[in-house]
Write a protein that holds these residues in place. Sequence first.
Motif, short mmCIF file in Angstrom:
data_model
loop_
_atom_site.label_atom_id
_atom_site.label_comp_id
_atom_site.label_asym_id
_atom_site.label_seq_id
_atom_site.Cartn_x
_atom_site.Cartn_y
_atom_site.Cartn_z
N ILE A 150 10.70 -7.59 -14.91
CA ILE A 150 9.76 -8.72 -14.99
C ILE A 150 9.30 -9.04 -13.59
O ILE A 150 10.11 -9.15 -12.67
CB ILE A 150 10.42 -9.97 -15.62
CG1 ILE A 150 10.94 -9.67 -17.02
CG2 ILE A 150 9.44 -11.14 -15.66
CD1 ILE A 150 11.77 -10.79 -17.62
N ILE A 151 7.99 -9.17 -13.42
CA ILE A 151 7.43 -9.57 -12.13
C ILE A 151 6.55 -10.78 -12.36
O ILE A 151 5.58 -10.73 -13.13
CB ILE A 151 6.60 -8.43 -11.50
CG1 ILE A 151 7.49 -7.21 -11.23
CG2 ILE A 151 5.93 -8.89 -10.21
CD1 ILE A 151 6.75 -6.02 -10.64
N CYS A 152 6.91 -11.90 -11.74
CA CYS A 152 6.10 -13.12 -11.88
C CYS A 152 4.68 -12.88 -11.38
O CYS A 152 4.45 -12.11 -10.45
CB CYS A 152 6.75 -14.26 -11.09
SG CYS A 152 8.32 -14.84 -11.77
N SER A 153 3.74 -13.56 -12.01
CA SER A 153 2.33 -13.36 -11.68
C SER A 153 2.01 -13.73 -10.23
O SER A 153 1.05 -13.20 -9.64
CB SER A 153 1.45 -14.18 -12.62
OG SER A 153 1.62 -13.75 -13.95
N PHE A 154 2.81 -14.63 -9.62
CA PHE A 154 2.51 -15.06 -8.26
C PHE A 154 2.96 -14.06 -7.20
O PHE A 154 2.63 -14.20 -6.03
CB PHE A 154 3.12 -16.44 -7.98
CG PHE A 154 4.63 -16.48 -8.05
CD1 PHE A 154 5.42 -15.99 -7.02
CD2 PHE A 154 5.26 -17.02 -9.17
CE1 PHE A 154 6.80 -16.03 -7.09
CE2 PHE A 154 6.64 -17.07 -9.25
CZ PHE A 154 7.42 -16.57 -8.21
N VAL A 155 3.74 -13.04 -7.59
CA VAL A 155 4.22 -12.06 -6.61
C VAL A 155 3.07 -11.14 -6.21
O VAL A 155 2.41 -10.53 -7.05
CB VAL A 155 5.37 -11.21 -7.20
CG1 VAL A 155 5.83 -10.16 -6.19
CG2 VAL A 155 6.55 -12.11 -7.58
N GLU A 156 2.79 -11.06 -4.94
CA GLU A 156 1.68 -10.24 -4.44
C GLU A 156 2.08 -8.77 -4.40
O GLU A 156 3.23 -8.42 -4.11
CB GLU A 156 1.26 -10.71 -3.05
CG GLU A 156 0.73 -12.15 -3.02
CD GLU A 156 0.27 -12.57 -1.64
OE1 GLU A 156 0.08 -11.67 -0.78
OE2 GLU A 156 0.10 -13.77 -1.40
N ASN A 157 1.09 -7.89 -4.67
CA ASN A 157 1.36 -6.46 -4.69
C ASN A 157 1.94 -5.95 -3.38
O ASN A 157 2.79 -5.05 -3.37
CB ASN A 157 0.07 -5.69 -5.01
CG ASN A 157 -0.23 -5.69 -6.50
OD1 ASN A 157 0.49 -6.29 -7.28
ND2 ASN A 157 -1.29 -5.01 -6.89
N LYS A 158 1.51 -6.53 -2.28
CA LYS A 158 1.97 -6.04 -0.97
C LYS A 158 3.47 -6.27 -0.77
O LYS A 158 4.09 -5.63 0.09
CB LYS A 158 1.18 -6.72 0.15
CG LYS A 158 1.40 -8.23 0.26
CD LYS A 158 0.57 -8.84 1.38
CE LYS A 158 0.82 -10.34 1.51
NZ LYS A 158 0.00 -10.94 2.58
N ASN A 159 4.04 -7.17 -1.56
CA ASN A 159 5.48 -7.44 -1.45
C ASN A 159 6.32 -6.56 -2.38
O ASN A 159 7.54 -6.68 -2.40
CB ASN A 159 5.75 -8.92 -1.77
CG ASN A 159 5.12 -9.85 -0.75
OD1 ASN A 159 5.02 -9.53 0.42
ND2 ASN A 159 4.67 -11.01 -1.21
N LEU A 160 5.65 -5.71 -3.14
CA LEU A 160 6.36 -4.83 -4.06
C LEU A 160 6.58 -3.46 -3.43
O LEU A 160 5.92 -3.08 -2.46
CB LEU A 160 5.54 -4.66 -5.35
CG LEU A 160 5.27 -5.92 -6.16
CD1 LEU A 160 4.33 -5.61 -7.32
CD2 LEU A 160 6.57 -6.54 -6.67
N LYS A 161 7.51 -2.71 -4.01
CA LYS A 161 7.74 -1.35 -3.56
C LYS A 161 6.48 -0.52 -3.77
O LYS A 161 5.69 -0.78 -4.68
CB LYS A 161 8.91 -0.73 -4.32
CG LYS A 161 10.26 -1.37 -4.02
CD LYS A 161 11.37 -0.66 -4.80
CE LYS A 161 12.73 -1.25 -4.48
NZ LYS A 161 13.82 -0.57 -5.25
N PRO A 162 6.26 0.52 -2.95
CA PRO A 162 5.05 1.36 -3.08
C PRO A 162 4.84 1.90 -4.49
O PRO A 162 3.70 1.99 -4.97
CB PRO A 162 5.30 2.49 -2.08
CG PRO A 162 6.18 1.88 -1.05
CD PRO A 162 7.07 0.93 -1.79
N SER A 163 5.94 2.26 -5.19
CA SER A 163 5.79 2.81 -6.54
C SER A 163 5.19 1.78 -7.49
O SER A 163 4.35 2.11 -8.33
CB SER A 163 7.14 3.29 -7.08
OG SER A 163 8.08 2.22 -7.10
N PHE A 164 5.61 0.51 -7.36
CA PHE A 164 5.03 -0.54 -8.19
C PHE A 164 3.59 -0.83 -7.80
O PHE A 164 2.76 -1.13 -8.65
CB PHE A 164 5.88 -1.82 -8.11
CG PHE A 164 7.13 -1.77 -8.93
CD1 PHE A 164 7.07 -1.62 -10.30
CD2 PHE A 164 8.38 -1.86 -8.34
CE1 PHE A 164 8.22 -1.58 -11.08
CE2 PHE A 164 9.53 -1.80 -9.09
CZ PHE A 164 9.46 -1.66 -10.46
N GLN A 165 3.28 -0.75 -6.52
CA GLN A 165 1.90 -0.94 -6.09
C GLN A 165 1.00 0.11 -6.73
O GLN A 165 -0.11 -0.20 -7.18
CB GLN A 165 1.82 -0.85 -4.56
CG GLN A 165 2.53 -1.98 -3.83
CD GLN A 165 2.39 -1.89 -2.33
OE1 GLN A 165 1.41 -1.35 -1.81
NE2 GLN A 165 3.37 -2.40 -1.60
#
Length: 337
Positions: free
Chosen positions: A58-73
């Motif tokens: 689960i990833i909250c909507s407020f989490v920015e893509n740049k803060n995610l691992k490259p695979s999730f980006q």
Amino acid sequence: MEEEIDNEQIRVFLDSITEQFGFEELSETKNTSNEFESIEIKTTTKGVFKGRNGHLGIICSFVENKNLKPSFQRIFSNQHSIDNFYEGEKYLLCLANSKIYSFNIDFYNEINSVIDEIDYEYPLTKREYKIGIDNENNFHILLITTEIAHFMVAGMLDDNQEEEERVILSNKLESSQPFFEFKAPIHFDWNKLLGDKDRQFERICELLLQKESNITSIIPIGKTRASDRGRDFEVIEKVGGLNSDKQLKWLVQCKFSENSISPSSISGWTDRIIEHKYDGFWLMTNNDITPNLFDQLKDVSSNEDYQIKTRFWQRSDFHIKLNVHSELFTNNDIFEN
């Protein structure tokens, strides 16, 4: 929870809901040391939760893509609409991007249970299903997006799931031949109800009730959407016994809804049953009921203090009944052709 909640409240809310399903907020622990002591540093990625050893997320909507691992980006930047679903015995199969993607059906059901639990506390107005692909790692996930979070199910890495489901389905069809001839079911689209959808759904309920062999009386009571409850019917059902027949008086509530039905959607029904001396409550809805409402209906029916019978028809039941009596609903004034 009708008032708007901020990001931290959403995070805490999701944490409390998902904990019962074994989810944990994503964190990473590093050990460092100097000449005096060993130091453990724990870094938490706020708003990102994982369960089933990473098979669910689960990833909250407020989490920015740049803060995610490259695979999730890469997954979020490479999404594809789903053309068809098949909920099989062992796998969920999705057709998207001209390919078949497969998922563990138990994981899929579990993530939907999480969403239903959240929907009970914080009513959700949308669920968007897509396939996210990480081409670099040859990996795909099922993305279920709501207004507060993205829910994820990891895909299967091998590619024989559709063949397994084909064999299972073929065996079922073969074993069914002595009983009935296979006929593809009709898909009745609730979005294609003509005119007032609430009134049309009530008509459908009444027509289907008339097809029930044990129903002897159907009386409409109240008005459509009365107190946002939906139209009610008083129904008499004849029930056969060993020595004699008896009659059950049901309060039938018809509830057309774009979202899953939770206890708050039909609050006060037990009071009406007791006040008007009904034997049971019968809920009819075009959508699904949440796990909480399912448990409530089952608990009440087994509670000796209430002695109230409960019954419900939800989306899957209507799909079957509409097909069984399809002659009533094709080429008429209820659904668009």
